[in-house]
Design an enzyme around this catalytic site. Structure first.
Site, PDB file in Angstrom:
ATOM      1  N   ASN A 270     -15.017  -8.341  13.131  1.00  0.00           N
ATOM      2  CA  ASN A 270     -14.505  -7.110  13.719  1.00  0.00           C
ATOM      3  C   ASN A 270     -13.194  -6.694  13.067  1.00  0.00           C
ATOM      4  OD1 ASN A 270     -16.656  -7.488  15.361  1.00  0.00           O
ATOM      5  ND2 ASN A 270     -15.501  -8.047  17.184  1.00  0.00           N
TER       6      ASN A 270
ATOM      7  N   ASP B 234     -11.304  -4.367  14.704  1.00  0.00           N
ATOM      8  CA  ASP B 234     -10.696  -3.554  15.770  1.00  0.00           C
ATOM      9  C   ASP B 234      -9.334  -4.022  16.276  1.00  0.00           C
ATOM     10  OD1 ASP B 234     -11.388  -5.729  17.468  1.00  0.00           O
ATOM     11  OD2 ASP B 234     -13.242  -4.756  18.158  1.00  0.00           O
TER      12      ASP B 234
ATOM     13  N   HIS C 244     -13.915  -9.035   7.442  1.00  0.00           N
ATOM     14  CA  HIS C 244     -14.256  -7.657   7.063  1.00  0.00           C
ATOM     15  C   HIS C 244     -13.041  -6.732   7.106  1.00  0.00           C
ATOM     16  CE1 HIS C 244     -18.836  -8.304   8.006  1.00  0.00           C
ATOM     17  NE2 HIS C 244     -18.455  -8.862   6.874  1.00  0.00           N
TER      18      HIS C 244
ATOM     19  N   CYS D 241      -4.109   1.994  -1.095  1.00  0.00           N
ATOM     20  CA  CYS D 241      -4.177   3.117  -2.040  1.00  0.00           C
ATOM     21  C   CYS D 241      -5.163   2.797  -3.149  1.00  0.00           C
ATOM     22  CB  CYS D 241      -2.802   3.396  -2.627  1.00  0.00           C
ATOM     23  SG  CYS D 241      -2.850   4.644  -3.931  1.00  0.00           S
TER      24      CYS D 241
ATOM     25  N   CYS E 187      -2.594   3.021  -6.728  1.00  0.00           N
ATOM     26  CA  CYS E 187      -1.558   2.012  -7.027  1.00  0.00           C
ATOM     27  C   CYS E 187      -1.841   0.685  -6.325  1.00  0.00           C
ATOM     28  CB  CYS E 187      -0.168   2.539  -6.669  1.00  0.00           C
ATOM     29  SG  CYS E 187       0.142   2.629  -4.892  1.00  0.00           S
TER      30      CYS E 187
ATOM     31  N   CYS F  12       2.178   7.893  -3.906  1.00  0.00           N
ATOM     32  CA  CYS F  12       1.926   8.089  -5.350  1.00  0.00           C
ATOM     33  C   CYS F  12       0.923   9.221  -5.583  1.00  0.00           C
ATOM     34  CB  CYS F  12       1.422   6.787  -5.981  1.00  0.00           C
ATOM     35  SG  CYS F  12      -0.346   6.479  -5.757  1.00  0.00           S
TER      36      CYS F  12
END
Ligand code: BJW
Ligand code: ZN
Length: 240
Positions: free
Chosen positions: A102, A104, A119, A127, A130, A150
């Site tokens: 999970n 969450d 997971h 990002c 970068c 960026c």
């Protein structure tokens, strides 16, 4: 059923090393939809169509809308007795590991600390340009899809289909499964790999496998004990 719960409680109490593998079903009683059960669909999309790098490359806005819908829902719900029971089990058991599929954050909020998030985490962003990673709990972004300082596209810090699991976390999960005396499998459909493979791994290393699920799974027949019912109703009785 009473006998089964007693048996499970004895195995857990006698063990020095316990691992729990949790899936979306443990958060169902908190009001979080599961992936494959009733009510698990968002705007008629299947998780297999949204939780992929290809879906994100094609339509990052729609994929982010799904995650923002889930983040807003999560901000309104609370951990349930099953999350709290596993946090208590961690405090009772020196060699305890919680392996969760999970994203969450409800295990953290219930007080669990030894968590392997195989997971990822829905409250993290990364990002694509970068590679910067950060915790980001904003429920509204100034632009959709959100962007990094960026200028690169941000993505949720989760593991999609076809992506490798975080290596260090996955290795720790394999280690925990291979060395536990009892593996509790809670609210996991056990159809997504490599996570589901932890069940035969633990079993072949000699662990007792206890499944807690409202329904049968592909691994029910291999389990030493199946407790059929809701995690929030069954787990507190296993750790008291
Ligand atoms: C209750 C309850 C209550 C309800 N109480 N119970 C081997 C064979 C076949 C395929 C593969 C394989 N190995 C790999 C694959 C491919 C793929 C895969 O598994 N596909 C299958 C679906 C066929 N796996 C991957 O792609 C993985 N990556 C990979 O293998 O990489 C290889 C690689 C190596 C090196 C370089 C590159 C690549 C990645 C898998 C990532 C899964 N990601 C998701 C999304 C995460 C982000 C997000 O949340 O958005 O993870 S998909 C989704 O499914 C999510 C979940 O963690 C995961 C599992 O679902 P879960 O938790 O079991 O939930 P449900 O809904 O399925 O089940 C709920 C259960 O609860 C049910 O059983 C209910 O009965 C029960 N329940 N109420 C108790 N109250
Ligand atoms: Zn960046």
């Amino acid at each position: 059923m009473v006998v089964s719960v007693q048996q499970a409680r004895e195995w857990i109490r006698a063990a020095q090393r316990v691992a729990a593998l949790t899936g979306a079903g443990i958060s169902a009683e908190s009001g979080v939809p599961t992936f494959r059960g009733a009510g698990g669909l968002w705007r008629n999309w299947r998780p297999e169509d949204l939780a992929t790098p290809q879906a994100f490359a094609r339509d990052p806005k729609t994929v982010w809308e799904w995650y923002q819908w889930r983040r807003r829902l999560l901000a309104k719900v609370e951990p349930n007795p099953a999350h709290f029971a596993l946090a208590q089990l961690e405090r009772n058991t020196p060699g305890f590991w919680l392996i969760t599929q999970n994203v969450d954050g409800l295990h953290d909020r219930a007080g669990s600390r030894k968590i392997l998030k195989i997971h990822g985490d829905i409250w993290m962003v990364r990002c694509q340009v970068c590679g910067a990673e950060a915790r980001d709990e904003r429920l509204e972004f100034p632009e959709m899809p959100p962007r990094c300082r960026c200028g690169g596209l941000l993505r949720p810090g989760v593991v999609w289909f076809g992506e490798a699991l975080p290596q260090d976390v996955w290795e720790a999960a394999e280690e925990a499964a291979a060395h536990c005396e009892v593996l509790l499998v809670v609210g996991a459909s056990a159809v997504v790999y490599p996570a589901a493979g932890l069940i035969p791994l633990a079993k072949s290393a000699g662990a007792k496998v206890i499944e807690v699920n409202t329904e049968e799974t592909p691994y029910s027949k291999q389990a030493d004990l199946c407790l059929r019912g809701k995690a929030g109703e069954l787990l507190p009785g296993l750790v008291e």
